[in-house]
Design a protein around this motif. Structure first.
Motif, short mmCIF file in Angstrom:
data_model
loop_
_atom_site.label_atom_id
_atom_site.label_comp_id
_atom_site.label_asym_id
_atom_site.label_seq_id
_atom_site.Cartn_x
_atom_site.Cartn_y
_atom_site.Cartn_z
N VAL A 91 9.43 5.52 -34.97
CA VAL A 91 8.97 7.18 -34.53
C VAL A 91 7.55 7.15 -35.99
O VAL A 91 6.91 7.99 -35.66
CB VAL A 91 10.38 6.90 -36.06
N VAL A 92 7.64 6.66 -37.11
CA VAL A 92 6.22 7.54 -37.92
C VAL A 92 4.73 6.89 -37.10
O VAL A 92 3.98 7.80 -36.78
CB VAL A 92 6.13 6.44 -39.35
N TYR A 93 5.23 6.26 -35.92
CA TYR A 93 2.97 5.49 -35.63
C TYR A 93 2.99 6.51 -34.26
O TYR A 93 2.29 7.20 -34.52
CB TYR A 93 3.45 4.08 -34.86
N ALA A 94 4.68 7.01 -33.44
CA ALA A 94 4.40 8.33 -32.51
C ALA A 94 4.52 8.99 -32.76
O ALA A 94 3.62 10.23 -32.51
CB ALA A 94 6.00 7.79 -31.76
N TYR A 95 4.84 10.00 -34.21
CA TYR A 95 4.84 11.01 -34.82
C TYR A 95 2.86 10.92 -35.73
O TYR A 95 2.60 12.31 -34.75
CB TYR A 95 5.88 11.46 -35.90
N ILE A 96 2.80 10.00 -35.84
CA ILE A 96 1.40 10.08 -36.03
C ILE A 96 0.24 10.51 -35.04
O ILE A 96 -0.88 10.56 -34.60
CB ILE A 96 0.67 9.00 -36.98
N ALA A 97 0.67 10.06 -33.48
CA ALA A 97 0.33 9.99 -32.52
C ALA A 97 0.39 10.83 -32.00
O ALA A 97 -1.33 11.71 -31.11
CB ALA A 97 0.30 8.41 -32.00
N TYR A 98 1.05 11.67 -32.46
CA TYR A 98 1.61 12.80 -31.33
C TYR A 98 0.33 13.71 -31.81
O TYR A 98 0.29 14.82 -31.06
CB TYR A 98 3.10 13.20 -31.62
N LEU A 99 0.21 14.06 -33.45
CA LEU A 99 0.18 15.05 -34.05
C LEU A 99 -1.82 15.06 -33.58
O LEU A 99 -2.31 15.84 -34.51
CB LEU A 99 -0.10 14.55 -35.73
N GLU A 100 -1.96 13.54 -33.70
CA GLU A 100 -3.57 13.94 -33.35
C GLU A 100 -4.20 14.41 -32.58
O GLU A 100 -4.00 14.77 -31.10
CB GLU A 100 -3.96 12.30 -32.61
N PRO A 101 -5.31 14.96 -32.75
CA PRO A 101 -5.55 16.08 -31.64
C PRO A 101 -6.30 15.69 -30.37
O PRO A 101 -7.34 14.21 -30.66
CB PRO A 101 -6.85 16.99 -32.61
N ASN A 102 -7.01 15.97 -29.33
CA ASN A 102 -7.34 15.57 -28.52
C ASN A 102 -9.02 16.04 -28.18
O ASN A 102 -9.30 17.19 -28.75
CB ASN A 102 -7.20 16.44 -26.70
N LEU A 103 -10.49 15.00 -28.34
CA LEU A 103 -11.58 15.42 -28.70
C LEU A 103 -12.44 15.24 -27.17
O LEU A 103 -11.79 14.81 -26.74
CB LEU A 103 -12.56 14.99 -29.48
N ASP A 104 -13.22 16.25 -27.30
CA ASP A 104 -14.19 16.23 -25.58
C ASP A 104 -15.17 15.01 -26.35
O ASP A 104 -15.07 14.52 -27.87
CB ASP A 104 -14.48 17.41 -25.69
N GLU A 105 -16.11 15.10 -25.49
CA GLU A 105 -17.34 14.38 -25.77
C GLU A 105 -18.25 14.57 -27.05
O GLU A 105 -18.80 13.59 -27.39
CB GLU A 105 -18.36 14.59 -24.53
#
Length: 117
Positions: free
Chosen positions: A88-102
């Motif tokens: 659950v903690v791993y999924a939460y951290i992955a969910y909060l990670e922003p999408n970045l462009d090039e």
């Protein structure tokens, strides 16, 4: 003034030094961070369930005098809960990670609103 600032060769090179590209591209940094987080949580998935199993077994046996099947089942349940908490903690951290462009800028996921006249 110092001799370096008056040297014409240094004056020509100085702007080039400040405009050099970053050492690592943004997508490489993002991938390295993702792999580091994955390795960290993999380490937790390997160690914490064992620690929770034996800690629960020890506490139940020595402090609460619970032995046998009840002790074993309780220890296994503690291990399973630990694994699920790590996921659950791993999924939460992955969910909060922003999408970045090039270029490493955060991509806004907001849909454009239709223009009203």
């Amino acid at each position: 003034m110092s001799e370096l600032s008056e040297d014409p060769d240094i004056a020509e090179v100085a702007p080039v030094l400040h405009e050099s590209p970053p050492l690592l591209p943004a997508h490489t940094k993002q991938a390295a961070k993702a792999i580091g987080v994955l390795l960290f949580f993999s380490f937790l998935m390997f160690t914490l369930p064992f620690a929770s199993f034996f800690a629960t077994k020890y506490l139940l046996q020595d402090y609460f005098h619970v032995t046998g099947f009840t002790n074993t089942v309780s220890s296994v349940i503690a291990s399973v809960v630990t694994v699920n908490l790590i996921i659950v903690v791993y999924a939460y951290i992955a969910y909060l990670e922003p999408n970045l462009d090039e270029q490493g800028n955060v991509v806004q996921d907001i849909a454009e609103r239709p223009k009203t006249e």
